[in-house]
Design an enzyme around this catalytic site. Structure first.
Site, PDB file in Angstrom:
ATOM      1  N   GLU A  41     -16.040  12.959 -10.885  1.00 53.24           N
ATOM      2  CA  GLU A  41     -15.188  12.306 -10.672  1.00 53.24           C
ATOM      3  C   GLU A  41     -13.839  12.869 -10.186  1.00 53.24           C
ATOM      4  OE1 GLU A  41     -15.886   8.685 -13.394  1.00 53.24           O
ATOM      5  OE2 GLU A  41     -14.885   9.894 -14.554  1.00 53.24           O
ATOM      6  N   GLU A  61      -9.885  12.081 -18.669  1.00 55.80           N
ATOM      7  CA  GLU A  61      -8.741  11.525 -19.462  1.00 55.80           C
ATOM      8  C   GLU A  61      -8.936  12.101 -20.748  1.00 55.80           C
ATOM      9  OE1 GLU A  61      -9.911   7.472 -19.125  1.00 55.80           O
ATOM     10  OE2 GLU A  61      -9.101   7.609 -16.967  1.00 55.80           O
ATOM     11  N   SER A  63     -12.848   4.586  -8.730  1.00 51.55           N
ATOM     12  CA  SER A  63     -12.607   3.355  -7.890  1.00 51.55           C
ATOM     13  C   SER A  63     -13.568   2.798  -7.199  1.00 51.55           C
ATOM     14  CB  SER A  63     -11.222   3.751  -6.930  1.00 51.55           C
ATOM     15  OG  SER A  63     -10.012   3.916  -7.551  1.00 51.55           O
ATOM     16  N   GLY A  85      -8.927   5.311 -11.090  1.00 49.19           N
ATOM     17  CA  GLY A  85      -8.010   4.029 -11.419  1.00 49.19           C
ATOM     18  C   GLY A  85      -6.866   4.135 -10.331  1.00 49.19           C
ATOM     19  N   HIS A 145     -14.786  13.468 -19.909  1.00 51.49           N
ATOM     20  CA  HIS A 145     -13.792  12.738 -19.111  1.00 51.49           C
ATOM     21  C   HIS A 145     -12.616  13.447 -18.817  1.00 51.49           C
ATOM     22  CE1 HIS A 145     -11.936   9.456 -17.263  1.00 51.49           C
ATOM     23  NE2 HIS A 145     -13.303   8.864 -16.973  1.00 51.49           N
ATOM     24  N   GLY A 148     -15.320   2.602 -13.911  1.00 56.16           N
ATOM     25  CA  GLY A 148     -14.188   2.159 -15.084  1.00 56.16           C
ATOM     26  C   GLY A 148     -13.891   0.751 -14.856  1.00 56.16           C
ATOM     27  N   GLY A 149     -12.777   0.581 -13.876  1.00 55.18           N
ATOM     28  CA  GLY A 149     -12.045  -0.852 -13.694  1.00 55.18           C
ATOM     29  C   GLY A 149     -13.010  -1.855 -13.419  1.00 55.18           C
ATOM     30  N   ASN A 163     -17.736   2.579 -17.687  1.00 53.23           N
ATOM     31  CA  ASN A 163     -16.752   3.299 -18.687  1.00 53.23           C
ATOM     32  C   ASN A 163     -15.645   2.217 -18.711  1.00 53.23           C
ATOM     33  OD1 ASN A 163     -15.311   4.659 -20.262  1.00 53.23           O
ATOM     34  ND2 ASN A 163     -14.523   6.260 -18.326  1.00 53.23           N
ATOM     35  N   TRP A 164     -15.723   1.344 -20.075  1.00 54.38           N
ATOM     36  CA  TRP A 164     -14.952   0.503 -20.303  1.00 54.38           C
ATOM     37  C   TRP A 164     -13.414   1.010 -20.932  1.00 54.38           C
ATOM     38  CZ3 TRP A 164     -17.435  -3.818 -23.759  1.00 54.38           C
ATOM     39  CH2 TRP A 164     -18.515  -4.432 -22.913  1.00 54.38           C
ATOM     40  N   LYS A 165     -13.479   2.200 -21.063  1.00 56.12           N
ATOM     41  CA  LYS A 165     -12.205   2.899 -21.594  1.00 56.12           C
ATOM     42  C   LYS A 165     -11.903   1.985 -22.891  1.00 56.12           C
ATOM     43  CE  LYS A 165     -11.725   4.928 -17.144  1.00 56.12           C
ATOM     44  NZ  LYS A 165     -10.853   5.348 -16.156  1.00 56.12           N
TER      45      LYS A 165
HETATM   46  P1  PGA Z   1     -12.188   3.751 -12.094  1.00 48.68           P
HETATM   47  O1  PGA Z   1     -12.742   4.923 -13.337  1.00 48.68           O
HETATM   48  O2  PGA Z   1     -13.531   3.351 -11.564  1.00 48.68           O
HETATM   49  O3  PGA Z   1     -11.296   2.620 -12.877  1.00 48.68           O
HETATM   50  O4  PGA Z   1     -11.552   4.604 -11.083  1.00 48.68           O
HETATM   51  C1  PGA Z   1     -13.726   5.833 -13.517  1.00 48.68           C
HETATM   52  C2  PGA Z   1     -13.746   6.593 -14.640  1.00 48.68           C
HETATM   53  O5  PGA Z   1     -12.799   6.889 -15.109  1.00 48.68           O
HETATM   54  O6  PGA Z   1     -14.744   6.504 -15.169  1.00 48.68           O
END
Ligand code: PGA
Length: 252
Positions: free
Chosen positions: A168, A98, A214, A174, A96, A235-236, A9-11
């Protein structure tokens, strides 16, 4: 056997040339495990580029990070699942945290997005997970169960065969703070059990339940090694080619 999946998930990260560079690195990765799949959740402007770069790669797919709940019409700025399908996009991340928090998406809208995706043969990656305040009260199971029932339970069993759910916990996204392998396994088993009660063990066992929050190269193996954890939504760490490669190689 259900799929083991490493989903990126590059966001809202990377400029075009950076995205191209990362995709060209990912293209070189070998996925030896026949049961493994890699899904790249990239920003809208890079979907076609990503599809083009990975087009000859077995087990690699591209995902949008969002979609409209409407089918077409006067919805400025929105992207429909029919459009995604027409661009050859196979997956879409829906619900998600967010999107739920920052864009006020509730379970009703999320359920509509799931329907829109399934109608147009785009496979949803349904996200759920509790905030810290809920976990502190030990109410995470009820919280996630409500997200599942309001987001998915309107679907007939055949639509949930080989479905993908991403758990999640919001407090782990994050933050560098992952759920422990035991905490992840416990929630994943709970989710599978909720799905089994509603749809039967056969359907529940076919669902890939990914852990997100994470995940990194250093912790992926332990988390993915848990019985009910079928990979991760990352994500990250998915923005770094070698980290993401380690994560792919941690799939069981
Ligand atoms: P993260 O994000 O790996 O940076 O914690 C995961 C996500 O939000 O899908």
């Amino acid at each position: 056997m259900r799929k083991q999946i490493a989903a990126a998930n590059w966001k809202m990260n990377l400029l075009y040339y950076e995205a191209k560079d990362l995709l060209n690195k990912l293209k070189e990765f070998k996925v030896e495990n026949e049961n493994a799949e890699v899904i790249l959740g990239v920003p809208f402007p890079y979907l076609l580029l990503a599809n083009e770069i990975i087009k000859n790669k077995n087990s690699f797919y591209v995902a949008a990070q969002n979609c409209s709940n409407h089918s077409s019409g006067a919805y400025t700025g929105e992207v429909s699942t029919a459009m995604l399908n027409s661009c050859g996009i196979n997956y879409v991340i829906i619900g998600h945290s967010e999107r739920r928090e920052l864009y006020c998406e509730d379970n009703k809208v999320i359920a509509e997005k799931i329907d829109a995706a399934l109608t147009n043969n785009v496979r949803p990656i349904f996200c759920c997970g509790e905030p810290l305040s809920v976990r502190q009260k030990n109410e995470e199971n009820q919280y996630v169960e409500k997200q599942l029932s309001e987001g998915l339970f309107h679907l007939p069993a055949e639509k949930l065969q080989n479905f993908i759910i991403a758990y999640e916990p919001i407090w782990a996204i994050g933050t560098g703070k992952t759920a422990s392998a035991v905490e992840a396994q416990s929630m994943h088993a709970y989710i599978r059990n909720v799905m089994a009660k509603k749809y039967g063990v056969g359907v529940a066992d076919s669902i890939s339940i990914l852990y997100g929050g994470s995940v990194k190269g250093a912790n992926a193996k332990e988390i993915f090694g848990q019985k009910d954890v079928d990979g991760g939504l990352v994500g990250g760490a998915s923005l770094n080619a070698s980290e993401f490669e380690m994560i792919i190689h941690s799939l069981k």
